[in-house]
Scaffold this active site. Structure first.
Site, PDB file in Angstrom:
ATOM      1  N   ASP B  69      35.683  -6.995 -25.812  1.00 45.51           N
ATOM      2  CA  ASP B  69      34.397  -7.667 -26.024  1.00 45.51           C
ATOM      3  C   ASP B  69      34.190  -8.564 -24.802  1.00 45.51           C
ATOM      4  OD1 ASP B  69      32.337  -9.408 -26.628  1.00 45.51           O
ATOM      5  OD2 ASP B  69      32.984  -9.758 -28.695  1.00 45.51           O
ATOM      6  N   TYR B 162      15.738 -10.025 -21.629  1.00 44.30           N
ATOM      7  CA  TYR B 162      16.550  -9.035 -20.915  1.00 44.30           C
ATOM      8  C   TYR B 162      16.316  -9.151 -19.407  1.00 44.30           C
ATOM      9  CZ  TYR B 162      17.986  -4.392 -19.241  1.00 44.30           C
ATOM     10  OH  TYR B 162      18.567  -3.353 -18.544  1.00 44.30           O
TER      11      TYR B 162
END
Lengths: 222, 259
Positions: B69, B162
């Site tokens: 992760d 984003y």
């Protein structure tokens, strides 16, 4: 009718610009983590009344951690977060909260960013990341809010507006091939005049998404 | 990608690619492996990471899967350590993993709980990948490659968060290139447009998207992750790019020409 202006950020350039912009200027200097989606709604005028519509929002919120030189291999994750991630999120949330106030006036939002984002600077990686994130956030806001006649810009400023004199000098020395073409850097009053113009629809109604570099012609970065 | 004389240009090198279970990351991993690098596929989910590694091994190259992760410092450090332990060092660190951007819309409509994960996966993770890899990249010297996006250059009306986090990666690249240049470590970014599962989902939700994208692309097609984007990463990792640092290579068929 005088314009309502919100300047967000402590120290310079926010403080210097707040004293030079033309209109009813509200200057607030929150910590980055204090800026949530309702932050703008919570701003009060000097007489205690809430803000209800804004002609101009100027973002220049850079925590001290962003302005402190640190090599990346010497930074802790919490230092990185405080220098980059938290103020980036604050910028995003400021924009979210400002939207309805800008809609009411067909206003303008301006992000003041240090040139280290466009030019790069050793020991200021987090500040560089933050600057580029905010610069492109302005472009995204320009694209999505243009149909509402809200305009968004980034004004890129010399590192001396953000950093300690010795750090700004070292950064300029390490990255700029040229001295300022104008022989000097712009004053806060000159920068404020450009920001005033960017928010004046009589002058710049056809301009949005711009990235203006006001460094006296040092880098001439796009 | 092979060299001008048929040699594998990354022979003997070691790469870590985050988010390599599918899409652009998988394409880059397979291209690096085909060029001779041993590759660590670093993904959160074994369900796509292990098959991606197996696919590379089936083609006759070296690859292993490591669960990672990228928002967790311990995971990133363990992934780099695994690459060093398994293959003897680290030459190429590629951070490609990306968080889900959510439903398209203006920034005021972005779901509040989808802001921080995008910052963490793009921005914080770039820091974590850089910090963890530097001690090993300095020894080779190696290279760091961040996957950004054309949206991180030109902005995006519908994916503003984003676009912002992808822009931060360009800032990181420029300043890290200056910081690490004296060590001989190069830092660059790739801004790709390619057909990926995420792109397929976006096209599925908005059928006009592909038509509009292709229409503004001089080369007249969407990129392929392995064939079009992977070789760009191979080039940036290779000796052919030894004088290239601090740059963003926009690999989008010519759609964005504003740099």
């Amino acid at each position: 009718m005088s314009r309502d202006i919100l300047v967000v950020g402590g120290d310079d350039p926010a403080t210097a610009l707040a004293s030079e912009l033309s209109g009813n200027v509200l200057h607030v200097a929150p910590e980055a983590e204090e800026v949530d989606d309702g932050f703008v709604d919570g701003v009060r005028r000097a007489d205690g009344t809430p803000v209800d519509g804004l002609d101009l929002v100027v973002h220049a919120l850079y925590p001290q951690q962003s302005r402190t030189p640190a090599r990346i291999d010497e930074m802790t994750e919490s230092e990185w977060t405080a220098a980059c991630d938290d103020p980036l999120e604050a910028g995003i949330r400021l924009a979210r909260g400002a939207h309805r106030h800008l809609t009411a006036r067909q206003g303008t939002i301006v992000f003041c960013v240090p040139l280290v984002g466009a030019a790069g600077a050793a020991s200021f990686v987090a500040l560089s990341a933050l600057a580029e994130g905010l610069r492109v956030l302005a472009r995204s806001l320009a694209r999505s809010w243009g149909s509402e006649q809200i305009r968004a810009h980034a004004v890129t400023l010399h590192p001396s507006m953000f950093l300690a004199p010795e750090d700004a000098a070292a950064t300029a020395e390490a990255t700029a091939l040229h001295d300022p073409a104008l022989g000097r850097l712009p004053s806060a009053a000159e920068i404020a005049a450009v920001i005033d113009a960017l928010s004046d629809s009589r002058i710049t109604a056809g301009l949005t998404g711009a990235s203006l570099v006001m460094d006296g012609g040092t880098w001439m970065a796009g | 990608m092979t060299g001008a004389h048929g040699g594998r240009v990354l022979e003997g090198q070691v790469a870590v690619v985050t988010g390599a279970g599918q899409g652009v990351g998988a394409g880059i991993a397979s291209a690096l492996a085909a060029a001779g690098a041993a590759v660590v596929i670093a993904t959160r989910r074994a369900a796509n990471g292990e098959p991606a590694a197996e696919s590379i091994r089936a083609a006759g190259h070296e690859a292993v899967f490591v669960r990672c992760d990228v928002t967790q410092a311990g995971d990133v450090e363990a992934t780099v350590a695994a690459a060093v332990e398994r293959f003897g060092g680290l030459d190429i660190m590629v951070h490609n993993a990306v968080a889900h951007a959510g439903r398209p819309g203006g920034v005021q409509f972005t779901r509040s709980d989808m802001i921080r994960p995008q910052i963490a996966t793009a921005t914080t993770a770039s820091f974590l990948c850089a910090r963890a890899s530097l001690p090993h990249l300095r020894q080779r010297p190696g290279t760091l490659i961040l996957l950004t996006s054309p949206a991180g250059v030109e902005g995006s009306a519908n994916l503003p968060v984003y676009a912002a986090v992808k822009a931060t990666q360009r800032g990181i690249v420029k300043s890290l290139a200056r910081e690490w240049g004296p060590h001989g470590v190069r830092v660059n970014a790739i801004a790709p447009v390619a057909r990926t599962p995420a792109m397929d989902a976006a096209v599925s939700a908005n059928p006009d998207l592909e038509t509009r994208l292709v229409a503004r692309t001089p080369l007249g097609r969407m990129g392929d992750a392995a064939a079009d984007i992977g070789p760009v990463a191979v080039f940036l990792a290779s000796d052919g790019a030894r004088y290239v640092t601090g740059q963003t290579i926009v690999a989008d068929g010519g759609g964005f020409l504003g740099l």
